[in-house]
Design a protein around this motif. Structure first.
Motif, mmCIF file in Angstrom:
data_model
loop_
_atom_site.group_PDB
_atom_site.id
_atom_site.type_symbol
_atom_site.label_atom_id
_atom_site.label_comp_id
_atom_site.label_asym_id
_atom_site.label_seq_id
_atom_site.Cartn_x
_atom_site.Cartn_y
_atom_site.Cartn_z
ATOM 1 N N GLN B 73 -3.228 55.382 34.692
ATOM 2 C CA GLN B 73 -4.188 55.282 33.606
ATOM 3 C C GLN B 73 -4.478 53.806 33.318
ATOM 4 O OE1 GLN B 73 -5.786 57.764 32.137
ATOM 5 N NE2 GLN B 73 -4.778 59.208 33.499
ATOM 6 N N PRO B 74 -5.608 53.519 32.677
ATOM 7 C CA PRO B 74 -5.937 52.119 32.391
ATOM 8 C C PRO B 74 -4.882 51.437 31.516
ATOM 9 C CG PRO B 74 -7.806 53.561 31.887
ATOM 10 C CD PRO B 74 -6.667 54.454 32.274
ATOM 11 N N TYR B 75 -4.144 52.215 30.766
ATOM 12 C CA TYR B 75 -3.113 51.649 29.892
ATOM 13 C C TYR B 75 -1.725 51.761 30.539
ATOM 14 C CZ TYR B 75 -4.075 56.532 28.846
ATOM 15 O OH TYR B 75 -4.387 57.870 28.982
ATOM 16 N N GLY B 76 -1.707 51.945 31.841
ATOM 17 C CA GLY B 76 -0.445 52.099 32.559
ATOM 18 C C GLY B 76 -0.181 50.928 33.484
ATOM 19 N N SER B 99 -9.566 50.376 36.126
ATOM 20 C CA SER B 99 -10.120 49.974 34.822
ATOM 21 C C SER B 99 -9.143 49.144 34.005
ATOM 22 C CB SER B 99 -10.567 51.192 34.015
ATOM 23 O OG SER B 99 -11.533 51.929 34.707
ATOM 24 N N GLY B 100 -8.347 48.318 34.686
ATOM 25 C CA GLY B 100 -7.523 47.363 33.952
ATOM 26 C C GLY B 100 -6.057 47.713 33.808
ATOM 27 N N ALA B 101 -5.527 48.572 34.680
ATOM 28 C CA ALA B 101 -4.085 48.786 34.665
ATOM 29 C C ALA B 101 -3.385 47.522 35.145
ATOM 30 C CB ALA B 101 -3.707 49.960 35.562
ATOM 31 N N SER C 99 -15.006 52.695 30.424
ATOM 32 C CA SER C 99 -14.920 52.083 31.754
ATOM 33 C C SER C 99 -16.160 52.335 32.599
ATOM 34 C CB SER C 99 -13.685 52.575 32.511
ATOM 35 O OG SER C 99 -12.518 52.286 31.790
ATOM 36 N N ARG C 230 -4.860 49.487 23.163
ATOM 37 C CA ARG C 230 -5.462 48.701 24.254
ATOM 38 C C ARG C 230 -6.806 48.099 23.839
ATOM 39 N NH1 ARG C 230 -8.963 51.349 28.070
ATOM 40 N NH2 ARG C 230 -9.287 50.175 29.991
ATOM 41 N N CYS D 91 -0.568 46.391 25.423
ATOM 42 C CA CYS D 91 -0.980 47.627 26.112
ATOM 43 C C CYS D 91 -2.180 47.406 27.040
ATOM 44 C CB CYS D 91 -1.289 48.724 25.079
ATOM 45 S SG CYS D 91 -1.351 50.379 25.792
ATOM 46 N N ASN D 92 -2.136 46.290 27.788
ATOM 47 C CA ASN D 92 -3.204 45.977 28.755
ATOM 48 C C ASN D 92 -4.528 45.582 28.107
ATOM 49 O OD1 ASN D 92 -1.160 46.902 30.403
ATOM 50 N ND2 ASN D 92 -2.377 48.464 31.459
ATOM 51 N N GLU D 95 -6.223 42.777 30.055
ATOM 52 C CA GLU D 95 -6.801 43.312 31.299
ATOM 53 C C GLU D 95 -8.095 44.084 30.970
ATOM 54 O OE1 GLU D 95 -3.571 43.485 30.461
ATOM 55 O OE2 GLU D 95 -2.359 42.891 32.188
ATOM 56 N N GLY D 100 -10.340 43.587 34.028
ATOM 57 C CA GLY D 100 -9.417 43.745 35.138
ATOM 58 C C GLY D 100 -8.839 42.470 35.714
#
Lengths: 346, 346, 346, 346
Positions: B73-76, B99-101, C99, C230, D91-92, D95, D100
């Motif tokens: 996930q993007p927050y992972g 998407s920014g992980a 995203s 996030r 939490c990213n 990013e 990203g």
């Protein structure tokens, strides 16, 4: 009788031969192959653009999305036709590559008009920080419905973009077909008409899978390279992209192939007209949007002809007129066209 | 004497022949070509995985990034080696596609250990909503430094992932070389060892540009297809991807090519050892990280040998020992290897 | 005479008092404050939704964007009105938070109709993997032009969404004003009408800066929390968000404030009608889009009245009719309204 | 006895009073309020930076993420400490806001050293287009472990950044505490030391929820505004952010509050030292990382003291030494500190 799309036909023999030839020995990867040097020189000569930055990718969506991503900010918007490939057929790739920019659709049909474009751009960005900021204008040549913008039409659109200080992108997935139709030079159809970045298609016109992105202003070339790599579109065995494009551009092969495709399309269109078909859009390059009775579609279907019905189904009242899309590539034979027409006539 | 990378050699003749054969006639685009049917069946058979979803892309970075994007996930965060290709060599493509992980580096060397992985995963996600959430573990086989995880090592790592309920990705850009080294079955090196998704490389082992992504659990297959299209990695003339992979998998060509590459590497490594070179990493597949005096590098350079110095420059004290990376592909000849060794010996 | 927006008026005294009271002593941060417990209970009671997940953020754009991001995939599209706040006034925030999802505009005016919505959804996703995938329907209540969907209209729209299996979001930046206008219950205007997620506005109706996001199905609650953090929308001193919302919901303050705003708007609208003004849109809640001669605008301007001209400028032919937008909040006084009307009448 | 965090204490009375005062009458939204004019002037005077662009947001994560997003490209990387808030606790969000980009951790402890920073930057971007490109350096002042960079240390780090042509961000969530500790001017701790953009915290030091982002070079100010809106961090009732910051900066309130917090911290640290506690990190501002026997923690816990254990649990061997984090804000009373110390002593 394969008229489904110009991406379903075979690769030009010259391109296949070039791939075989490129397969000799070793070559540095990632675009450092010597054939890419040749491609760069060819493109610059063909486009009369000695400063242009030239890059290769393997899909049209990659070419468009990467080109647009260098022209629009994430808080901006791209102006395009409501039926543009970038809007309808790329599964949000332009939004993805631009980190969430918007596409603003210019009301009207397949072709944008300068008036509609000016009105649309004018309305955007009247809300300061609240709305998206104006970004590039993207035109498609050949259009999605088989039309070809005249040089005057292109210039009128880019003039509007320049009034607002906006860059211009040309989606040229069928660039060669348009050029063959207009009979002008590549420079006239691009930078001389105000185009800043071109997606120059090879795949639909007889290559295996190669598109060039040409940036007439090379100032964002390095950014493009980084975006291409980050998008996973930098090929390690790049020589096989280079070889396709080099063969395609050599000795006018690209124009020859497009001329064949357009001629096949004309033959097909004339035959359809003679057979009483109507046309949903003028067939100006290698695509036809025509309508004729369902019974003819049924005969074609039974005979194995491949193409898309545009509105309506194969089943139904045999006399009802049903639209279809027919696309010719370089390999379309007179024999197949004539057989197709014979089946239309019944 | 070309040992720069396994992406600088020629394409296997069988693959070239398959491309030529695929060029006959027409084929439906975008993966609906009949050869893709064959590829799907081949992969399922080779991997003993009748339910697996199988997709083709043209670059290893695309395979890795798209695979990871379906797993994180993007927050992972993705857990990987500090020298993983996805971290060091893909210009933020995994961050882009996800998407920014984040990528969380497991301390240690080239190969991750189960202990270090457990400690690293354990520390992550101890901050609730504030830190990134645990995501997939990504392993590289062959590793970036030419090592090969044993089946036990793989199983130990995937066991840790499973303890935390995390999926496992295998970057198999050199899958065949690892398999040839281990002498096990593809199933043993993947799903039987706890791997969920594989990037199965073809390009580095004699294809022109094709990688398969294999999802042993097909439940996210449609999402993968959408992400592939949105990433501009769905080929219109897809048959030319299919044809490469079909030829690669036919009659064990892929393993034969890898076996040749590994054997060439062994010959080279043994010769280097005999010549007194030291090794920075054990050479377990088709890559060597070796060190020998600069004067030998200079002789090789003068003779036109191509490879990367790993630390240090060509210029300097002739007797100083300098490291280098040497990669063999299927086409490396005994003649060239022996000539290389002769130059090392001086 | 301040009718520019309901975000330019003062905060309700009860909300200010609650902030002062919340300032006593210490409280755990990030939503673990005891007042948030109270808010959660209040929302669940007010909405008759004992399972609902409830979160607070400080801006309407955050509420909308985060809500939509849990409902749409990056390769999907949100269906909304062409004048929706999420499309026109959020600088691509929904595209950012999702995203890169798309917004598909349902042709027509301010309010979507079920017919237009069905036709629009039907057209989308007819291109398989090539086009965006259908995502949530987002409705705005009160609409951007001051209209209020009836319960039947809401139900007709959500019915269309459900036919296609799509979730429904309600942008309720002026939720209370709509509810006061309809005289129904919050449950009737939301989940009983088929709404899945609500942006429940507080800011425009007398709070300082607080919006609730209510997910009637809590299954994606944790994802929402992660996306909120996030997005940098998780407040450390969260008790001051909680205190606002708790005071707002206590003893019906929220409805009382909205009723005042709507009543002020009615008084203003009736006066304008009596003065001969025309209406660009029906004034159904607390917003008026009216048109009257420029000389009246000029008198108002000279007297310091604040509001937006909607089309046209202050300078020009005094007798020409010019449109404007007038918004009343809870603090609008009868005195100011009557003085405004007097100036309109001249 | 509340030492859990400086975000769990009350708002300064002067800030509450300013909010009440700001609540009079009407004000233009979205930063066009007159108090924001005052804030801009205050910041420019306090920082001796008459050209600086100044913006307000409500969370520290928003300040950091938006600041970094204007400094790094999606294909770039941010250099920071392995325990930086932007890496561990957001939490990213960085990013996410940078579309990203990567965070590259500078090996070492809480504080970066110039040597480690230089080595880390030097290693990055040696892979051309394949690896991430070098981006900004982000320093945290007060650090995450309660340390304060000296002016020389700051200058040494920014010098390294400038050697590589990289911009510098300062995460000043506890800016005032650091300044009070160093006794220098805001200019000396920022632009005179080579800092380009500051996240200037208010929330942790007695505000309700406000942080300023200060761009000493205003050339990217408009981009920042667009990113703030797109991130949903532009407040409509902006005057309540302005009022907090204006009160905070008026008559040195901000430094007075930080001085109180630091003094409370010193009193607590000295008492702990006298009681035999050890220190995990030097307590240089308003945070203490100390260790003392578990039985003392148990007494504190029973008496209702609130703070975080840093390593280890409350249950276990009573004599074992267990670490903890203690944070003082402006409101920490001598009485509570002394009571806390008494409980430590037992």
């Amino acid at each position: 009788m394969y008229f489904a799309s110009d991406n379903s036909g075979p690769v030009l023999p010259e391109v296949m031969a070039a791939l075989a030839q490129a397969n000799e020995g070793y070559a540095m990867p990632y675009g450092a192959d010597p054939i890419m040097e040749e491609v760069r020189a060819q493109v610059r000569e063909v486009f009369e653009a000695p400063e242009a930055a030239v890059y290769l990718v393997a899909t049209g969506t990659a070419a468009n999305s990467l080109a647009l991503a260098t022209l629009v900010q994430p808080y901006g918007t791209v102006f395009c036709s409501p039926v543009a490939h970038i809007h309808e057929d790329e599964c949000n790739a332009p939004e993805f590559y631009s980190s969430g920019a918007k596409l603003t659709l210019v009301p009207g049909g397949d072709k944008m008009t300068a008036e509609a474009l000016r009105a649309t751009i004018g309305k955007e960005e009247t809300r300061g920080v609240h709305g998206p900021q104006r970004g590039p204008v993207s035109m498609t040549q050949v259009t999605e419905r088989g039309g070809v913008y005249s040089l005057d039409e292109l210039a009128a659109l880019t003039k509007v973009a320049k009034e607002f200080g906006l860059p211009v992108h040309l989606d040229g997935a069928r660039f060669a077909n348009a050029l063959a139709a207009l009979g002008c030079t590549p420079a006239e159809m691009t930078w001389k008409a105000g185009v800043d970045v071109v997606s120059f298609g090879g795949t639909k016109n007889g290559c295996m899978g190669v598109e060039a992105v040409i940036l007439f202003d090379p100032s964002r070339a390095w950014e493009f390279e980084l975006r291409r790599k980050r998008g996973a579109h930098l090929f390690s065995k790049h020589r096989y992209l280079s070889a396709q494009m080099a063969a395609y551009l050599r000795d006018g092969l690209w124009l020859e192939a497009a001329t064949k495709a357009n001629a096949a399309c004309s033959r097909l269109a004339e035959g359809l007209r003679a057979a009483g078909a109507s046309f949903l859009h003028p067939a100006e390059a290698n695509m036809i949007f025509a309508a004729f009775p369902r019974h003819a579609h049924q005969r074609l279907h039974d005979a194995g002809a491949k193409y898309y019905l545009w509105d309506g189904e194969l089943e139904g009242d045999p006399d009802e007129v049903v639209g279809c899309r027919l696309v010719c590539d370089w390999s379309a034979s007179a024999e197949n066209i004539d057989r197709f027409l014979e089946l239309v006539r019944g």
